[in-house]
Scaffold this motif. Structure first.
Motif, PDB file in Angstrom:
ATOM      1  N   ARG A  63       1.431   6.496 -18.322  1.00 40.88           N
ATOM      2  CA  ARG A  63       2.738   6.933 -17.840  1.00 40.88           C
ATOM      3  C   ARG A  63       2.751   6.713 -16.324  1.00 40.88           C
ATOM      4  NH1 ARG A  63       3.327   6.996 -22.674  1.00 40.88           N
ATOM      5  NH2 ARG A  63       3.579   8.823 -23.984  1.00 40.88           N
ATOM      6  N   VAL A  64       3.776   6.034 -15.825  1.00 38.39           N
ATOM      7  CA  VAL A  64       3.884   5.723 -14.410  1.00 38.39           C
ATOM      8  C   VAL A  64       5.098   6.472 -13.851  1.00 38.39           C
ATOM      9  CG1 VAL A  64       4.181   3.890 -12.711  1.00 38.39           C
ATOM     10  CG2 VAL A  64       2.864   3.464 -14.786  1.00 38.39           C
ATOM     11  N   TYR A  65       4.862   7.255 -12.792  1.00 36.71           N
ATOM     12  CA  TYR A  65       5.915   8.026 -12.152  1.00 36.71           C
ATOM     13  C   TYR A  65       5.943   7.700 -10.665  1.00 36.71           C
ATOM     14  CZ  TYR A  65       5.408  10.853 -16.366  1.00 36.71           C
ATOM     15  OH  TYR A  65       5.328  11.268 -17.661  1.00 36.71           O
ATOM     16  N   PHE A  66       7.136   7.658 -10.104  1.00 39.40           N
ATOM     17  CA  PHE A  66       7.296   7.485  -8.672  1.00 39.40           C
ATOM     18  C   PHE A  66       7.556   8.850  -8.058  1.00 39.40           C
ATOM     19  CE2 PHE A  66       8.312   3.336 -10.384  1.00 39.40           C
ATOM     20  CZ  PHE A  66       7.575   2.515  -9.556  1.00 39.40           C
ATOM     21  N   LEU A  67       6.786   9.189  -7.026  1.00 37.83           N
ATOM     22  CA  LEU A  67       6.963  10.464  -6.345  1.00 37.83           C
ATOM     23  C   LEU A  67       8.267  10.469  -5.562  1.00 37.83           C
ATOM     24  CD1 LEU A  67       3.346  10.974  -4.960  1.00 37.83           C
ATOM     25  CD2 LEU A  67       4.402  12.102  -6.911  1.00 37.83           C
ATOM     26  N   TRP A 127       0.835  -1.202   0.000  1.00 39.31           N
ATOM     27  CA  TRP A 127       0.000   0.000   0.000  1.00 39.31           C
ATOM     28  C   TRP A 127       0.867   1.248   0.000  1.00 39.31           C
ATOM     29  CZ3 TRP A 127      -0.777   4.073   3.417  1.00 39.31           C
ATOM     30  CH2 TRP A 127      -1.839   4.910   3.085  1.00 39.31           C
ATOM     31  N   LEU A 128       1.906   1.263   0.826  1.00 36.48           N
ATOM     32  CA  LEU A 128       2.793   2.423   0.866  1.00 36.48           C
ATOM     33  C   LEU A 128       3.508   2.627  -0.471  1.00 36.48           C
ATOM     34  CD1 LEU A 128       4.286   2.024   4.439  1.00 36.48           C
ATOM     35  CD2 LEU A 128       2.753   3.833   3.649  1.00 36.48           C
ATOM     36  N   LEU A 129       3.919   1.535  -1.112  1.00 30.79           N
ATOM     37  CA  LEU A 129       4.576   1.644  -2.415  1.00 30.79           C
ATOM     38  C   LEU A 129       3.624   2.193  -3.463  1.00 30.79           C
ATOM     39  CD1 LEU A 129       7.144   1.061  -4.088  1.00 30.79           C
ATOM     40  CD2 LEU A 129       6.156  -1.166  -4.602  1.00 30.79           C
ATOM     41  N   LEU A 152      13.388   2.652   2.010  1.00 30.93           N
ATOM     42  CA  LEU A 152      13.877   1.430   2.645  1.00 30.93           C
ATOM     43  C   LEU A 152      12.812   0.815   3.550  1.00 30.93           C
ATOM     44  CD1 LEU A 152      17.557   2.414   3.492  1.00 30.93           C
ATOM     45  CD2 LEU A 152      16.741   0.925   1.655  1.00 30.93           C
ATOM     46  N   ALA A 153      12.068   1.647   4.270  1.00 26.34           N
ATOM     47  CA  ALA A 153      11.000   1.125   5.127  1.00 26.34           C
ATOM     48  C   ALA A 153       9.929   0.430   4.296  1.00 26.34           C
ATOM     49  CB  ALA A 153      10.387   2.260   5.950  1.00 26.34           C
ATOM     50  N   ILE A 154       9.563   1.022   3.172  1.00 29.61           N
ATOM     51  CA  ILE A 154       8.561   0.419   2.285  1.00 29.61           C
ATOM     52  C   ILE A 154       9.044  -0.922   1.768  1.00 29.61           C
ATOM     53  CG2 ILE A 154       7.465   0.668   0.023  1.00 29.61           C
ATOM     54  CD1 ILE A 154       7.324   3.714   0.601  1.00 29.61           C
ATOM     55  N   LEU A 155      10.300  -0.964   1.296  1.00 29.87           N
ATOM     56  CA  LEU A 155      10.831  -2.204   0.728  1.00 29.87           C
ATOM     57  C   LEU A 155      11.007  -3.290   1.783  1.00 29.87           C
ATOM     58  CD1 LEU A 155      13.396  -0.733  -1.825  1.00 29.87           C
ATOM     59  CD2 LEU A 155      11.117  -1.661  -2.272  1.00 29.87           C
ATOM     60  N   VAL A 156      11.432  -2.909   3.003  1.00 27.47           N
ATOM     61  CA  VAL A 156      11.566  -3.893   4.086  1.00 27.47           C
ATOM     62  C   VAL A 156      10.196  -4.467   4.437  1.00 27.47           C
ATOM     63  CG1 VAL A 156      12.099  -4.135   6.548  1.00 27.47           C
ATOM     64  CG2 VAL A 156      13.737  -3.045   5.019  1.00 27.47           C
ATOM     65  N   LEU A 157       9.198  -3.615   4.546  1.00 24.64           N
ATOM     66  CA  LEU A 157       7.850  -4.109   4.853  1.00 24.64           C
ATOM     67  C   LEU A 157       7.362  -5.061   3.767  1.00 24.64           C
ATOM     68  CD1 LEU A 157       6.054  -0.894   6.150  1.00 24.64           C
ATOM     69  CD2 LEU A 157       6.480  -2.982   7.443  1.00 24.64           C
ATOM     70  N   LEU A 158       7.494  -4.656   2.512  1.00 17.51           N
ATOM     71  CA  LEU A 158       6.971  -5.461   1.408  1.00 17.51           C
ATOM     72  C   LEU A 158       7.704  -6.798   1.284  1.00 17.51           C
ATOM     73  CD1 LEU A 158       5.090  -5.718  -1.032  1.00 17.51           C
ATOM     74  CD2 LEU A 158       6.819  -4.528  -2.377  1.00 17.51           C
ATOM     75  N   PHE A 159       9.031  -6.750   1.171  1.00 22.49           N
ATOM     76  CA  PHE A 159       9.763  -7.992   0.933  1.00 22.49           C
ATOM     77  C   PHE A 159       9.966  -8.807   2.208  1.00 22.49           C
ATOM     78  CE2 PHE A 159      10.759  -5.473  -2.822  1.00 22.49           C
ATOM     79  CZ  PHE A 159      10.367  -6.379  -3.793  1.00 22.49           C
TER      80      PHE A 159
END
Length: 129
Positions: free
Chosen positions: A92-96, A28-30, A104-111
């Protein structure tokens, strides 16, 4: 009837639920950091959206004239497929922008959550000696 754990193995329900919650929060955060916008339909520098409607319009007309027209149904379905594919291709997909800590917090939570889910599917029974 005995109740088994995650994936039919003994144990692992707690790990599975924790991993699922972490993966959902990270996902969700990603997704919250992504902006999706539409682009223009272009063909050799010209707007080509109208051109993509031709099979759909011809197929619709043929079906209204004869509802059993196989060619009409094929044109209609091909037109819908072209329109759907055109919408997907022109997104078109953009990352804010965000801080490294948030990323890093988002990736740690997800993976980390995905890892816990995978680990919960292993058997957690007692090891025989």
């Amino acid at each position: 009837m005995t109740m088994s754990g995650a994936g039919g193995t003994p144990g692992g329900i707690g790990q599975f639920l924790l991993g699922f919650a972490l993966a959902v929060a990270g996902g969700w955060l990603l997704m919250n950091q992504v902006v999706v916008s539409g682009g223009s339909w272009g063909l050799w520098g010209y707007n080509s959206f109208g051109l993509s409607l031709l099979p759909f319009i011809l197929g619709t007309g043929m079906i209204f004239f004869n509802g059993r027209s196989v060619l009409g149904w094929l044109l209609l379905l091909a037109g819908l497929a072209i329109i759907f594919a055109g919408v997907i291709v022109n997104l078109r997909v953009y990352f804010l922008s965000t801080s490294l800590f948030n990323t890093l917090a988002i990736l740690v939570l997800l993976f980390g959550g995905i890892g816990l889910i995978a680990r919960s599917l292993k058997s957690h029974g007692t090891v025989a000696r």
